[in-house]
Write an enzyme that holds these catalytic residues in place. Structure first.
Site, mmCIF file in Angstrom:
data_model
loop_
_atom_site.group_PDB
_atom_site.id
_atom_site.type_symbol
_atom_site.label_atom_id
_atom_site.label_comp_id
_atom_site.label_asym_id
_atom_site.label_seq_id
_atom_site.Cartn_x
_atom_site.Cartn_y
_atom_site.Cartn_z
ATOM 1 N N GLU A 291 0.825 -1.213 0.000
ATOM 2 C CA GLU A 291 0.000 0.000 0.000
ATOM 3 C C GLU A 291 0.860 1.265 0.000
ATOM 4 O OE1 GLU A 291 -2.734 -0.599 3.325
ATOM 5 O OE2 GLU A 291 -4.087 -1.710 2.000
ATOM 6 N N ASP A 370 -8.447 -8.765 4.217
ATOM 7 C CA ASP A 370 -8.174 -7.652 5.106
ATOM 8 C C ASP A 370 -9.195 -7.566 6.231
ATOM 9 O OD1 ASP A 370 -7.029 -5.425 6.154
ATOM 10 O OD2 ASP A 370 -7.780 -4.031 4.638
ATOM 11 N N GLU A 398 -12.369 -1.924 12.352
ATOM 12 C CA GLU A 398 -12.435 -1.260 11.046
ATOM 13 C C GLU A 398 -13.600 -1.766 10.195
ATOM 14 O OE1 GLU A 398 -8.828 -1.576 8.779
ATOM 15 O OE2 GLU A 398 -9.666 -0.547 7.047
ATOM 16 N N TRP A 539 -8.348 -1.680 -5.944
ATOM 17 C CA TRP A 539 -7.947 -2.409 -4.731
ATOM 18 C C TRP A 539 -8.196 -3.902 -4.846
ATOM 19 C CZ3 TRP A 539 -5.344 0.328 -1.041
ATOM 20 C CH2 TRP A 539 -5.378 1.719 -1.178
HETATM 21 C C1 GCV Z 1 -2.361 0.622 8.488
HETATM 22 C C2 GCV Z 1 -6.025 -1.938 5.756
HETATM 23 C C3 GCV Z 1 -6.390 -0.651 6.426
HETATM 24 C C4 GCV Z 1 -5.218 0.308 6.447
HETATM 25 C C5 GCV Z 1 -4.042 -0.403 7.148
HETATM 26 C C6 GCV Z 1 -3.742 -1.671 6.365
HETATM 27 C C7 GCV Z 1 -2.638 -2.481 7.015
HETATM 28 O O1 GCV Z 1 -5.811 -1.756 4.377
HETATM 29 O O2 GCV Z 1 -7.495 -0.097 5.781
HETATM 30 O O3 GCV Z 1 -5.607 1.449 7.165
HETATM 31 O O4 GCV Z 1 -2.917 0.412 7.212
HETATM 32 O O5 GCV Z 1 -4.875 -2.484 6.333
HETATM 33 O O6 GCV Z 1 -2.942 -3.438 7.700
HETATM 34 O O7 GCV Z 1 -1.477 -2.176 6.814
#
Ligand code: GCV
Length: 677
Positions: A291, A370, A398, A539
């Protein structure tokens, strides 16, 4: 300004005591307690805890030689009283303890101070039951070596993500307005709460390491040391997320190539300075080539090269690097059906098995995507027998309601940890991860209840307890949490909390994305429904719904081949439409709406039924909570009530958007003629 919570007994003024209210110490605090320990900091904590409990509740700390009815002793201490002898010879290890009761004396015996601390909290947890009839000595040892919380805290407030990335509990407990909190009492209280669950490591900053936070490694190291000093008395070691490109950003080098001698020397020197300042520093956490974070790919090197460079810098000091396996292409083209995000971690890492140093721990999210409310278990966990693996969970909610929804995750984690890749009787995920550990993203912030939603505290509690003992029953952990957190709670309070929380993960799953297909959340902040939100984005998360059917074909026969990343029997079970468990069907298969599930219902009818049921259950939670008006603290009552209003609203939104979407796509009416828009 810290908001005052009226009417609570707190260790930190204005802050809810969570599962350690003074009343939880009543049974232990009325005893005559003998502590036989050394001069270590952790042993000092045990003494202070005991003294505090006794002072509050009328017990007494007694001197060696005097009779006590609770003895906490290190096996190395001299003059062990006779009651302790029965507990000897059990080798509880570096963090374990032996607990028994004989001749009316409850005994905690440990080889090291950390074991004494964990034993003390076990006595507290048992309450009066720790002082009833005699029972033979039991040995308690943590099943997983490292039990760690990762904070996604930033020092600065990030323009998009805020101060705590995916944080739903206010600001950071470590920093505010770009500097550390002046008073770190709250960090110490946090350490105390964590120690009472068995957590022994905390990584304090976000894995997306931005410019300011990168400097924690060098010129802002004193801030890390200050936090470490607050957590150390509770047996917790501090870890730091570092930016892979630090040699460039902080060291002024022109490369971060892990095989470059200058780069390696920079990391060695920098790490040495870290240990000069924090001798018990735990190590690094790294998100690389993921990412947008920098990593070894820029130099044509592998993840093993990157991880090993840091492992080598840490090894002389006894540190570890947690290298995350969350690596996938987030710049996909939705038109390209051959790319499957689920495959990515295994494709990248399985070929590297055996190449990582022993102090490099590969940290793998429990599912291949995720942190969705339902995913199969990541096949990476089964694919790397020669690598130390840690499993990563997400306590911060989340994708599970963002601490506006009640969603008790103990049952999910228990399923994850108990999953057997190689079939019945074979090793569980917890056993595979024993040498690495269990890690979770923390849900804590500077909110007066710690977790925004007061009931979300139970998730933090359950994480620690399951990391210590993965085979504990999550419903029993919930009751334990209820008992400690609401110590005066009568049957109505205890029963209602259990009723609301125990099935709340299943309820959440019912009103959100169906049958394991995942996502369907609003892009960016990930709250609330948006069925096509990610469908055509880069994504790479798709449901492929059309007028005929829904789901992702991940079979070897006709799909992306992801099922082939599992060992037998699961490679076969997931490959088969008829054998694949219902709850994961759409993760593995694209099926017609009229496909009949193992449950006997069609897919489309299942979607309607579960969405109506889930929203109704959310409304039922609110009704149940209303029974507690007047029985729990009014401020806490109001906070939960306000969040339940939002949960009910949001569950209805999910119900209506998902049902309407699938009615319009499929044209199949609800068999029960309920209202769909
Ligand atoms: C810290 C997901 C979350 C991101 C997070 C990422 C990760 O994509 O939305 O906010 O980044 O996981 O675990 O690195």
């Amino acid at each position: 300004m810290q908001v005052e919570v009226p009417g609570i007994q707190a260790n930190v003024p204005g802050v809810h005591p969570a599962w350690l209210p003074p009343d939880a110490f009543r049974a232990a605090g009325t005893r005559r307690v003998l502590v036989l320990a050394d001069d270590s900091e952790v042993a000092g904590t045990v003494r202070a805890e005991v003294a505090d409990a006794c002072e509050r509740h009328g017990g007494a700390v007694v001197a060696p030689g005097a009779a006590g009815d609770l003895v906490l002793a290190l096996s190395t201490a001299g003059d062990l009283p006779p009651a302790v002898q029965a507990s000897r010879g059990q080798e509880p290890g570096p963090e374990g303890f032996v607990l028994g009761r004989r001749d009316g004396v409850t005994v905690v015996l440990a080889d090291h101070p950390a074991g004494l601390l964990y034993g003390w909290f076990e006595v507290v947890r048992r309450g009066a039951a720790a002082f009833g009839e005699d029972w033979p000595a039991e040995v308690h040892r943590p099943a997983l070596r490292r039990r760690m919380l990762d904070h996604w805290d930033n020092i600065d407030v990030h323009p998009v993500m805020g101060q705590v990335e995916r944080g739903y509990s206010g600001g950071s407990i470590f920093w505010r307005d770009g500097v550390p909190h002046e008073d770190l009492t709250r960090v110490r209280a946090y350490g105390r709460l964590l120690a009472a669950t068995g957590v022994n490591a905390v990584a304090i900053n976000n894995v997306n390491v931005h410019a300011t936070e990168a400097r924690l490694l060098t010129d802002r190291l004193a801030e890390v040391a200050a936090i470490a000093a607050e957590l150390r008395p509770y047996g917790i070691r501090v870890h730091l997320s570092v930016n892979f490109a630090s040699p460039i950003a902080l060291g002024g080098l022109d490369s971060a190539d892990p095989l470059d001698e200058g780069v390696r020397a920079w990391w060695a020197r920098t790490t040495e300075r870290v240990y000069e300042t924090i001798p018990d520093f735990g190590g690094y956490v790294v998100k690389a080539d993921s990412e947008g974070q920098p990593g070894p790919f820029a130099y044509g090197r592998s993840h093993a090269d990157g991880a090993n460079m840091l492992a080598d810098a840490l090894a002389p000091h006894g540190g570890v690097v947690h290298w995350r396996a969350f690596v996938y292409d987030h710049r996909q083209d939705w038109r390209d059906r051959s790319t499957d995000r689920a495959r990515a971690a295994h494709d990248h890492f399985a070929p590297l098995d055996g190449l990582f140093r022993d102090n490099a721990i590969l940290q793998v999210k429990y599912g291949p995507m995720d942190f969705q409310p339902r995913e199969p278990i990541s096949p990476v966990i089964a694919a790397m027998p020669a690598t130390r693996l840690a499993v990563e969970l997400q306590v911060t909610q989340e994708y599970t309601g963002q601490q506006r929804h009640v969603c008790y995750l103990g049952p999910m984690w228990s399923e994850v940890l108990g999953f057997r890749f190689w079939g019945p009787g074979e090793r569980t995920v917890a056993e595979v991860a024993a040498r690495g550990g269990l890690v979770a993203v923390s849900n804590v912030g500077d909110d007066p209840y710690w977790t925004g939603h007061p009931l979300a505290q139970a998730n933090l509690y359950a994480f620690g307890r399951l990391a210590w003992a993965p085979d504990l029953d999550p419903a029993a952990i919930l009751d334990e949490w209820i008992g400690l957190t609401f110590p005066g709670g009568d049957d109505l309070v205890r029963g209602t909390l259990h009723e609301i929380m125990d099935g709340s993960w299943a309820t959440y799953e019912r009103y959100t994305a169906p049958l394991g297909v995942g996502f369907m959340v609003r892009p960016g902040h990930h709250y609330g429904p948006d069925v096509d939100g990610y469908e055509y984005t880069p994504w790479g998360t798709y449901h492929f719904a059309d007028r005929d059917g829904v789901g992702v074909d991940r079979t070897r026969a006709t799909g992306t081949g992801y099922t082939g990343q599992y060992p037998a029997p699961w490679s076969e079970v997931y490959e088969s439409r008829s054998e694949c468990p219902d709850e994961l069907l759409l993760f593995f298969h694209h099926v017609p709406y009229q496909h009949v599930l193992q449950s006997g219902t069609t897919v489309i009818q299942h979607i309607y039924d579960t969405h109506f049921a889930g929203a109704e259950e959310a409304a039922g939670m609110r009704l149940a909570w209303e029974k507690l008006a007047g029985s729990v603290d009014p401020a806490l009552y109001a906070r939960v009530r306000e969040r339940l209003d939002e949960q009910v609203r949001c569950a209805e939104e999910w119900r209506d958007q998902v049902n309407t979407y699938f009615l319009r796509k499929s044209g199949v009416p609800d068999a029960h003629g309920r209202r769909i828009y």
